[in-house]
Scaffold this active site. Structure first.
Site, PDB file in Angstrom:
ATOM      1  N   HIS A  85      11.416   6.885 -29.629  1.00 30.15           N
ATOM      2  CA  HIS A  85      10.051   6.407 -29.404  1.00 30.15           C
ATOM      3  C   HIS A  85       9.918   5.424 -28.249  1.00 30.15           C
ATOM      4  O   HIS A  85       8.853   5.351 -27.635  1.00 30.15           O
ATOM      5  CB  HIS A  85       9.506   5.731 -30.674  1.00 30.15           C
ATOM      6  CG  HIS A  85       9.314   6.675 -31.809  1.00 30.15           C
ATOM      7  ND1 HIS A  85       8.572   6.344 -32.911  1.00 30.15           N
ATOM      8  CD2 HIS A  85       9.758   7.935 -32.029  1.00 30.15           C
ATOM      9  CE1 HIS A  85       8.564   7.365 -33.755  1.00 30.15           C
ATOM     10  NE2 HIS A  85       9.287   8.333 -33.247  1.00 30.15           N
ATOM     11  N   THR A 117      23.233 -12.484 -34.571  1.00 27.65           N
ATOM     12  CA  THR A 117      22.177 -11.675 -35.177  1.00 27.65           C
ATOM     13  C   THR A 117      21.726 -10.514 -34.301  1.00 27.65           C
ATOM     14  O   THR A 117      21.125  -9.571 -34.798  1.00 27.65           O
ATOM     15  CB  THR A 117      20.928 -12.523 -35.463  1.00 27.65           C
ATOM     16  OG1 THR A 117      20.418 -13.016 -34.215  1.00 27.65           O
ATOM     17  CG2 THR A 117      21.229 -13.665 -36.418  1.00 27.65           C
ATOM     18  N   ARG A 125       3.936  11.937 -26.213  1.00 31.59           N
ATOM     19  CA  ARG A 125       3.035  10.827 -26.536  1.00 31.59           C
ATOM     20  C   ARG A 125       3.720   9.471 -26.430  1.00 31.59           C
ATOM     21  O   ARG A 125       3.080   8.465 -26.186  1.00 31.59           O
ATOM     22  CB  ARG A 125       2.432  11.005 -27.924  1.00 31.59           C
ATOM     23  CG  ARG A 125       3.440  10.958 -29.052  1.00 31.59           C
ATOM     24  CD  ARG A 125       2.814  11.360 -30.388  1.00 31.59           C
ATOM     25  NE  ARG A 125       3.822  11.621 -31.387  1.00 31.59           N
ATOM     26  CZ  ARG A 125       4.155  10.761 -32.337  1.00 31.59           C
ATOM     27  NH1 ARG A 125       3.551   9.602 -32.428  1.00 31.59           N
ATOM     28  NH2 ARG A 125       5.084  11.074 -33.215  1.00 31.59           N
ATOM     29  N   HIS A 126       5.041   9.466 -26.575  1.00 37.01           N
ATOM     30  CA  HIS A 126       5.776   8.200 -26.502  1.00 37.01           C
ATOM     31  C   HIS A 126       5.873   7.696 -25.062  1.00 37.01           C
ATOM     32  O   HIS A 126       5.941   6.492 -24.837  1.00 37.01           O
ATOM     33  CB  HIS A 126       7.166   8.352 -27.113  1.00 37.01           C
ATOM     34  CG  HIS A 126       7.134   8.815 -28.529  1.00 37.01           C
ATOM     35  ND1 HIS A 126       6.600   8.049 -29.540  1.00 37.01           N
ATOM     36  CD2 HIS A 126       7.543   9.962 -29.090  1.00 37.01           C
ATOM     37  CE1 HIS A 126       6.696   8.713 -30.673  1.00 37.01           C
ATOM     38  NE2 HIS A 126       7.258   9.876 -30.438  1.00 37.01           N
ATOM     39  N   ASP A 131      28.571 -12.929 -27.239  1.00 32.44           N
ATOM     40  CA  ASP A 131      28.830 -14.363 -27.214  1.00 32.44           C
ATOM     41  C   ASP A 131      30.021 -14.591 -28.136  1.00 32.44           C
ATOM     42  O   ASP A 131      30.679 -13.628 -28.552  1.00 32.44           O
ATOM     43  CB  ASP A 131      27.584 -15.167 -27.618  1.00 32.44           C
ATOM     44  CG  ASP A 131      27.178 -15.001 -29.071  1.00 32.44           C
ATOM     45  OD1 ASP A 131      27.825 -14.204 -29.799  1.00 32.44           O
ATOM     46  OD2 ASP A 131      26.221 -15.666 -29.489  1.00 32.44           O
ATOM     47  N   GLY A 143      18.812 -13.121 -30.293  1.00 31.99           N
ATOM     48  CA  GLY A 143      18.797 -13.879 -29.042  1.00 31.99           C
ATOM     49  C   GLY A 143      19.156 -13.020 -27.847  1.00 31.99           C
ATOM     50  O   GLY A 143      18.553 -13.133 -26.771  1.00 31.99           O
ATOM     51  N   CYS A 198      25.834 -10.473 -30.685  1.00 32.99           N
ATOM     52  CA  CYS A 198      25.864 -11.913 -30.979  1.00 32.99           C
ATOM     53  C   CYS A 198      25.791 -12.068 -32.495  1.00 32.99           C
ATOM     54  O   CYS A 198      26.016 -11.102 -33.224  1.00 32.99           O
ATOM     55  CB  CYS A 198      24.746 -12.670 -30.257  1.00 32.99           C
ATOM     56  SG  CYS A 198      23.057 -12.307 -30.771  1.00 32.99           S
TER      57      CYS A 198
END
Length: 147
Positions: free
Chosen positions: A99, A68, A133-134, A8, A71, A66
């Site tokens: 994982h 942070t 296992r993941h 963005d 979003g 963006c």
């Protein structure tokens, strides 16, 4: 490998630099899905472009930037087949791949330094999914796409 990237307005400057890093330093085929300037835009529009490119097989992985990363992650993860997360350290990027078999990494262009975001991307693209296992857990996560 083809990597779709978008941002963005808050992540635009880093997106431009990260796209060049992907192409020049990591030798990736980059699909830049915008925007073309730092004019104000709505991040869901660009998160959806990258998420759909990955889900449809037009790219193996996605990178979103963006303010942070939060979003973008929320939006991208709504697309069936996508496992997106906001990642702030290379260690988290490795665990996200190992994982969770993450396929879209979401970055902060305001709170994480460019060099750290480069390390995150490199780690994200070079870390293999651990399987075992993941896989069972990823299967349970992805079952939500079918509800």
């Amino acid at each position: 490998m083809r990597v779709a990237i978008a941002s963005d307005h808050a992540g635009f400057e880093q997106k431009q630099l990260l796209a060049a890093y992907l192409a020049e330093d990591l030798a990736q085929d980059v699909l830049d899905l915008g925007p073309d300037s730092d004019d104000r835009v709505d991040y869901p529009d660009f998160a959806n472009k990258v998420a759909h490119a990955v889900a449809n097989g037009d790219a193996e992985y996605g990178v979103l930037v963006c303010g942070t990363g939060i979003g973008m992650a929320l939006t991208a993860d709504k697309v069936a087949g996508i496992r997106a997360s906001s990642i702030t350290t290379p260690e988290f990027a490795a665990l996200f791949r190992e994982h969770n078999d993450g396929n879209v990494v979401c970055l902060s262009g305001r709170f994480v330094d460019l060099d750290v975001n480069k390390q995150i991307i490199k780690t994200f693209l070079t870390t293999e999914f651990g399987g075992g296992r993941h896989q069972q857990r990823v299967d349970k996560i992805m079952a939500n796409d079918n509800r």
